[in-house]
Design an enzyme around this catalytic site. Sequence first.
Site, PDB file in Angstrom:
ATOM      1  N   ASN A 336      -0.562 -15.666  -1.329  1.00 14.32           N
ATOM      2  CA  ASN A 336      -0.937 -14.263  -1.487  1.00 14.32           C
ATOM      3  C   ASN A 336      -1.690 -14.006  -2.793  1.00 14.32           C
ATOM      4  O   ASN A 336      -2.310 -12.957  -2.965  1.00 14.32           O
ATOM      5  CB  ASN A 336       0.307 -13.376  -1.444  1.00 14.32           C
ATOM      6  CG  ASN A 336       0.798 -13.155  -0.023  1.00 14.32           C
ATOM      7  OD1 ASN A 336       0.006 -13.154   0.917  1.00 14.32           O
ATOM      8  ND2 ASN A 336       2.094 -12.983   0.114  1.00 14.32           N
ATOM      9  N   MET A 339      -5.264 -13.100  -2.560  1.00 17.48           N
ATOM     10  CA  MET A 339      -5.618 -11.719  -2.233  1.00 17.48           C
ATOM     11  C   MET A 339      -5.160 -10.759  -3.320  1.00 17.48           C
ATOM     12  O   MET A 339      -5.074  -9.556  -3.108  1.00 17.48           O
ATOM     13  CB  MET A 339      -4.984 -11.339  -0.891  1.00 17.48           C
ATOM     14  CG  MET A 339      -5.504 -12.165   0.272  1.00 17.48           C
ATOM     15  SD  MET A 339      -4.727 -11.737   1.849  1.00 17.48           S
ATOM     16  CE  MET A 339      -3.055 -12.345   1.564  1.00 17.48           C
ATOM     17  N   ASN A 361       7.367 -14.711   8.105  1.00 19.20           N
ATOM     18  CA  ASN A 361       6.737 -13.401   8.269  1.00 19.20           C
ATOM     19  C   ASN A 361       6.973 -12.844   9.669  1.00 19.20           C
ATOM     20  O   ASN A 361       7.668 -13.433  10.500  1.00 19.20           O
ATOM     21  CB  ASN A 361       5.240 -13.485   7.958  1.00 19.20           C
ATOM     22  CG  ASN A 361       4.528 -14.500   8.845  1.00 19.20           C
ATOM     23  OD1 ASN A 361       5.006 -14.842   9.923  1.00 19.20           O
ATOM     24  ND2 ASN A 361       3.388 -14.981   8.395  1.00 19.20           N
ATOM     25  N   CYS A 447       9.034  -8.460  -0.892  1.00 21.38           N
ATOM     26  CA  CYS A 447       8.286  -9.477  -0.152  1.00 21.38           C
ATOM     27  C   CYS A 447       6.808  -9.194  -0.409  1.00 21.38           C
ATOM     28  O   CYS A 447       6.425  -8.996  -1.555  1.00 21.38           O
ATOM     29  CB  CYS A 447       8.651  -9.480   1.318  1.00 21.38           C
ATOM     30  SG  CYS A 447       8.499  -7.868   2.121  1.00 21.38           S
ATOM     31  N   GLY A 450       6.924  -5.067   1.095  1.00 20.70           N
ATOM     32  CA  GLY A 450       8.197  -4.442   0.753  1.00 20.70           C
ATOM     33  C   GLY A 450       8.745  -3.519   1.811  1.00 20.70           C
ATOM     34  O   GLY A 450       9.522  -2.604   1.486  1.00 20.70           O
ATOM     35  N   TRP A 451       8.377  -3.736   3.089  1.00 25.07           N
ATOM     36  CA  TRP A 451       8.905  -2.849   4.125  1.00 25.07           C
ATOM     37  C   TRP A 451       9.442  -3.598   5.346  1.00 25.07           C
ATOM     38  O   TRP A 451       9.903  -2.978   6.290  1.00 25.07           O
ATOM     39  CB  TRP A 451       7.853  -1.831   4.561  1.00 25.07           C
ATOM     40  CG  TRP A 451       6.515  -2.395   5.024  1.00 25.07           C
ATOM     41  CD1 TRP A 451       6.296  -3.534   5.734  1.00 25.07           C
ATOM     42  CD2 TRP A 451       5.237  -1.817   4.794  1.00 25.07           C
ATOM     43  NE1 TRP A 451       4.974  -3.712   5.965  1.00 25.07           N
ATOM     44  CE2 TRP A 451       4.275  -2.663   5.398  1.00 25.07           C
ATOM     45  CE3 TRP A 451       4.794  -0.665   4.155  1.00 25.07           C
ATOM     46  CZ2 TRP A 451       2.915  -2.397   5.375  1.00 25.07           C
ATOM     47  CZ3 TRP A 451       3.437  -0.400   4.133  1.00 25.07           C
ATOM     48  CH2 TRP A 451       2.510  -1.252   4.734  1.00 25.07           C
ATOM     49  N   ASP A 452       9.411  -4.929   5.352  1.00 25.09           N
ATOM     50  CA  ASP A 452       9.977  -5.700   6.468  1.00 25.09           C
ATOM     51  C   ASP A 452      11.157  -6.537   5.997  1.00 25.09           C
ATOM     52  O   ASP A 452      12.307  -6.144   6.150  1.00 25.09           O
ATOM     53  CB  ASP A 452       8.900  -6.590   7.092  1.00 25.09           C
ATOM     54  CG  ASP A 452       7.870  -5.787   7.869  1.00 25.09           C
ATOM     55  OD1 ASP A 452       8.281  -4.941   8.678  1.00 25.09           O
ATOM     56  OD2 ASP A 452       6.663  -5.991   7.658  1.00 25.09           O
ATOM     57  N   ARG A 453      10.885  -7.692   5.415  1.00 26.54           N
ATOM     58  CA  ARG A 453      11.963  -8.550   4.933  1.00 26.54           C
ATOM     59  C   ARG A 453      12.738  -7.900   3.799  1.00 26.54           C
ATOM     60  O   ARG A 453      13.965  -8.067   3.692  1.00 26.54           O
ATOM     61  CB  ARG A 453      11.369  -9.893   4.481  1.00 26.54           C
ATOM     62  CG  ARG A 453      10.881 -10.754   5.621  1.00 26.54           C
ATOM     63  CD  ARG A 453       9.993 -11.889   5.154  1.00 26.54           C
ATOM     64  NE  ARG A 453       8.659 -11.414   4.781  1.00 26.54           N
ATOM     65  CZ  ARG A 453       7.623 -12.216   4.527  1.00 26.54           C
ATOM     66  NH1 ARG A 453       7.794 -13.534   4.612  1.00 26.54           N
ATOM     67  NH2 ARG A 453       6.446 -11.730   4.215  1.00 26.54           N
ATOM     68  N   ARG A 493       5.443  -2.037  14.474  1.00 25.67           N
ATOM     69  CA  ARG A 493       6.339  -3.103  14.920  1.00 25.67           C
ATOM     70  C   ARG A 493       6.744  -2.930  16.376  1.00 25.67           C
ATOM     71  O   ARG A 493       7.093  -3.905  17.042  1.00 25.67           O
ATOM     72  CB  ARG A 493       7.579  -3.147  14.028  1.00 25.67           C
ATOM     73  CG  ARG A 493       7.283  -3.426  12.566  1.00 25.67           C
ATOM     74  CD  ARG A 493       6.621  -4.773  12.357  1.00 25.67           C
ATOM     75  NE  ARG A 493       6.224  -4.973  10.967  1.00 25.67           N
ATOM     76  CZ  ARG A 493       4.999  -4.825  10.519  1.00 25.67           C
ATOM     77  NH1 ARG A 493       4.018  -4.477  11.354  1.00 25.67           N
ATOM     78  NH2 ARG A 493       4.715  -5.012   9.238  1.00 25.67           N
TER      79      ARG A 493
END
Length: 855
Positions: A336, A339, A361, A447, A450-453, A493
């Site tokens: 990452n 990017m 992911n 992550c 900051g909104w999934d894992r 999702r």
Amino acid sequence: MDIPRSRSMRSTSLHDTDSPRLAESERIEGAGSWDAIEWTKIDPVSRSVPQGLQHFLLEAEEVIVEGYVVVLVNTDKAGTLFVTNFRLLFLSDGSRNIIGLGTIPLATIEKFNKIVMKLPSGPRQIDKTPSQRLLQVIGKDMRIIVFGFQSRTKQRRAVYDALLRCTRPARLWDLYAFACGPSKFGNTNPKVRLLNEYFRLLGLGSPQASARTIEDGSYVVSNECWRISNVNSNYTMCPTYPFALLVPKSISDVEIQQACTFRARCRLPVITWCHPGTRAVLARSSQPLVGLMMNMRSNADEKLVAALFTQLIGTTDQKRKLYIADARPRKNALANGAMGGGSESSANYFQSEIVFFGIDNIHAMRESLSRLRDYVDTHGATSSDGMSSFLRHGGWTWGGGNLSSMSASVSTLGDSGWLIHVQSVLAGSSWIAARVALESATVLVHCSDGWDRTTQLVSLASLLLDPYYRTIKGFQALIEKDWLAFGHPFSDRAGMPIASGSGSMPFELSRQSSTGSLSTSPIRQASGSFPSQAPSSSHAQNNYSPIFLQWIDCVSQLLRMYPFAFEFSTAFLVDLLDCVLSCRFGNFLCNSEKERQQAGISDSCGCLWTYLADLRASEGSSHVHYNLFYDQSKHEGPLLPPAAALAPTIWPQFHLRWTCPSEAQAGEVEAICRNMAKKMSELQKAKEVAEANVKETTSTIESLAVELRNERLSSSSAWNLAKRARNEIAAMKRAMQSLGCKVHFSEDGECVAVENNGTGIPQKSFYPDSDKESGEFFQHDNKSDLSVFDTVLADDPINPITRVCESLCPLRTRDGGCRWPDAECARFGSEFVGLKANFNALDRLSIYDSYFQPE
């Protein structure tokens, strides 16, 4: 959900009086094989929707397309398939019941395919069986459904086109949740619930938030360490964060705005949970923008992170330990950096340590669930190809001693990787909870975005740390805070349209096959029934992923490990997941709190929490959503499972409920205990009724005993009064005899006659038996006569005989006169009056009257 499930084995039948019966030529009786169906001899008949179907439709649910004489291949049952604006509804022709396996909400459908299949001819058939028109429906809830349609009809095309339009609507407003509206499941302001949870975390239990609190901004409160900031009240700083943030009290709003630019999508470090005693905090954020060379820094960000771990209580020189938990694999974090993202350096953050959890992911999770779904469909008791697992490859693989097939099955389950991913989330959350509980350390989790894992880890760690979140009310607060308020992209999702109106999943994706779908199972490859399709190259490009489903799976694993620690049951988790996947309610629509506010979700759609609470209210504490074994006293503190206990298994109530319905009843012991609890409740109620009856009977006996004692006292008093009256009668008799009269009394004490010794003429009895015709005679008992004598003597001691005569004489009139004025008693009374007058005159004489005359 109102869809019957195999878990509860409930079904609802149509009323025969409300719906027209199917024609004999269109009805398939029983559960015959596909070989016995003569599809070419069944002609399609156009007709209207049965009126009895209205009994099954939800509010504002409308039928769009219907298909008749459709066969559900999984169970080999024939029925009618309806496509509504909310779901696929499959109605059995034989029993007129809703078949739960064939009934699925449109939003729960991940993809669907048109397939042409040729089955081998039956043993008695000479000609080959014609090709069958199939429609495969793959659901996000672990089921693969196959419907068979008649050949040379356009029913499959009509159903397919309806699904193409309705499963992925172009606009958010086309969802059923908006057509249904809030109805009786009205929603309250979720901002108010978020503020109340913040107040609880700060230890401010007295203030209660309201809409007015939000309007006037009075929710900006604090304790000695933390405060609620309204710096993001208009979502200008961070569109995916909530309107209110919990931050260190020592950091100003200006510094917060400066720090947010150093984090991806401006998702700066904020507090999501704090320990009420040690003030240790659990914080979350997105990845830092350290640049390609990993050397970019931000003083504002470092100051904000440093403020998260305040001094330990009771000390002045010791600092907390800071753990920065990166949920990604280390190589992904480094990648990452190309990017502009990456991970922090421990040298830039005081007393910090960087830990990588290695969780994959969203794309890896999607593929893993797809493989798991194919595994349970292939090796389940029933399958989407209509054959049992023990008939695979034409042999009895389980019963015939072929152990290699069992090993292959276990290997396939391991290759899916789902349980490994669940274990990674469980292990990471347990590690975070242990650092906060045992070391009083501060843990910052992030992550990429900051909104999934990140959401999975911080919410599961909070569940382990705080017993409040293990209650139904607290579990709702946890989901609304960490998942909804902090911007988990549920629309992306779930593959649903967002508030802007553009769908997050192209329609073409619904025509693609996922890896490990129907065309890849061993029996299908062997038979050549399903032609291979090109793999979906677009699958890795969309953002659909079962992140929330995976987190609920983790919660179910903890519930299995700690059955006494949770107020809710596995059935509650299943119903919650079904409601979320169906998009029937508005709580989980859109990608952030800002989008839900702009779309007016709270006012336009129903509330999932109200719906579930309404289900529980029907049965109270005995409802299936409540955990029978819940005992709060056994787990008052944090749950810290050791590493050896973090071995997840298949969640039978969810993963196996469609392919292995009988085995999915893994909670048989719980069901037995629930029945016993119901019986115990009934016995308890009967006991309470019996105790109330006993109490009432005891009270009646006591009142009767009191009345008996009072009667005894009254009887004793009456006896004493009678004894006194007899003595008085005797005294009166002696007094009258001294006056020259004889008084005769009967044995019962009644006065019979009075004689004057001077004349010797007997007087008539006071109570003659021959004078009954007068109607004025009456009877007195012994006690009454004696009491009358006592009363007369007390009232007029000077002339007792007159009073006795007037009171007892039956010849006395109401006005005081006498019907027998010449009687001896009357003459005796007048003589007594004269005697009394003489006595009074004699009493007034004095010596002065004799010797001194008046002048």
